[in-house]
Design a protein around this motif. Sequence first.
Motif, PDB file in Angstrom:
ATOM      1  N   SER A  13       0.839  -1.210   0.000  1.00 13.46           N
ATOM      2  CA  SER A  13       0.000   0.000   0.000  1.00 13.46           C
ATOM      3  C   SER A  13       0.869   1.253   0.000  1.00 13.46           C
ATOM      4  O   SER A  13       0.543   2.240  -0.651  1.00 13.46           O
ATOM      5  CB  SER A  13      -0.986   0.004   1.174  1.00 13.46           C
ATOM      6  OG  SER A  13      -0.325   0.148   2.418  1.00 13.46           O
ATOM      7  N   GLU A  14       2.008   1.195   0.689  1.00 18.34           N
ATOM      8  CA  GLU A  14       2.929   2.337   0.713  1.00 18.34           C
ATOM      9  C   GLU A  14       3.626   2.529  -0.631  1.00 18.34           C
ATOM     10  O   GLU A  14       4.038   3.624  -0.974  1.00 18.34           O
ATOM     11  CB  GLU A  14       3.960   2.183   1.831  1.00 18.34           C
ATOM     12  CG  GLU A  14       3.452   2.676   3.168  1.00 18.34           C
ATOM     13  CD  GLU A  14       3.145   4.163   3.139  1.00 18.34           C
ATOM     14  OE1 GLU A  14       4.072   4.992   3.061  1.00 18.34           O
ATOM     15  OE2 GLU A  14       1.954   4.516   3.168  1.00 18.34           O
ATOM     16  N   ALA A  15       3.758   1.439  -1.403  1.00 17.19           N
ATOM     17  CA  ALA A  15       4.376   1.530  -2.734  1.00 17.19           C
ATOM     18  C   ALA A  15       3.355   1.974  -3.786  1.00 17.19           C
ATOM     19  O   ALA A  15       3.697   2.129  -4.952  1.00 17.19           O
ATOM     20  CB  ALA A  15       4.988   0.188  -3.122  1.00 17.19           C
ATOM     21  N   GLY A  16       2.099   2.142  -3.367  1.00 14.42           N
ATOM     22  CA  GLY A  16       1.065   2.583  -4.295  1.00 14.42           C
ATOM     23  C   GLY A  16       0.474   1.456  -5.123  1.00 14.42           C
ATOM     24  O   GLY A  16      -0.216   1.712  -6.108  1.00 14.42           O
ATOM     25  N   VAL A  17       0.718   0.208  -4.713  1.00 12.83           N
ATOM     26  CA  VAL A  17       0.159  -0.936  -5.429  1.00 12.83           C
ATOM     27  C   VAL A  17      -1.354  -0.930  -5.210  1.00 12.83           C
ATOM     28  O   VAL A  17      -1.826  -0.939  -4.071  1.00 12.83           O
ATOM     29  CB  VAL A  17       0.772  -2.268  -4.937  1.00 12.83           C
ATOM     30  CG1 VAL A  17       0.085  -3.460  -5.593  1.00 12.83           C
ATOM     31  CG2 VAL A  17       2.274  -2.283  -5.193  1.00 12.83           C
ATOM     32  N   MET A  18      -2.102  -0.899  -6.299  1.00 15.74           N
ATOM     33  CA  MET A  18      -3.554  -0.857  -6.211  1.00 15.74           C
ATOM     34  C   MET A  18      -4.101  -2.247  -5.910  1.00 15.74           C
ATOM     35  O   MET A  18      -3.516  -3.257  -6.317  1.00 15.74           O
ATOM     36  CB  MET A  18      -4.153  -0.323  -7.515  1.00 15.74           C
ATOM     37  CG  MET A  18      -3.736   1.117  -7.815  1.00 15.74           C
ATOM     38  SD  MET A  18      -4.081   2.280  -6.464  1.00 15.74           S
ATOM     39  CE  MET A  18      -5.837   2.389  -6.562  1.00 15.74           C
ATOM     40  N   PRO A  19      -5.231  -2.315  -5.188  1.00 13.25           N
ATOM     41  CA  PRO A  19      -5.825  -3.615  -4.884  1.00 13.25           C
ATOM     42  C   PRO A  19      -6.319  -4.298  -6.159  1.00 13.25           C
ATOM     43  O   PRO A  19      -6.668  -3.637  -7.138  1.00 13.25           O
ATOM     44  CB  PRO A  19      -6.987  -3.283  -3.946  1.00 13.25           C
ATOM     45  CG  PRO A  19      -7.216  -1.824  -4.093  1.00 13.25           C
ATOM     46  CD  PRO A  19      -5.983  -1.202  -4.630  1.00 13.25           C
TER      47      PRO A  19
END
Length: 141
Positions: A13-19
């Motif tokens: 989530s901190e790396a911006g990986v979308m669900p």
Amino acid sequence: MRFMIIVKASPDSEAGVMPSEELMTAMGNYNEELAKAGILIDCDGLQPSSKGARVRFSGDKRTVIDGPFAETKELIAGYWLWQVKSKEEAIEWVKRCPNPMPGTEAEIEIRQVFEAEDFGAEFTPELREQEERVRAQAKKH
């Protein structure tokens, strides 16, 4: 009783990986269930801390610290705000939540929100009236 349900951040989530679509579908169904039960007040996911900032207060001095922030386990990836009868009810609803970080360990924190009566005599009638005005104005937006 109002409770804030806090989804702790993960490295993804901190790396911006979308669900995934699967997780978004599961969470959408869960949120719909919360809404139908009449307990959901609000919910949202948060952008990574790299897009955020903190303001540190030291006396009258204010210092702005831009993200990202190092301690991922201390960060928040999203939240719900619920109106439930008890902490136990909130716990039971959280236990039904899809894992917000599939394939990894995840943590959701449950925190009760202060109500006016929790503040005692220091929360004067004038302060109560001001609080009611502010909340009414906020609801208009």
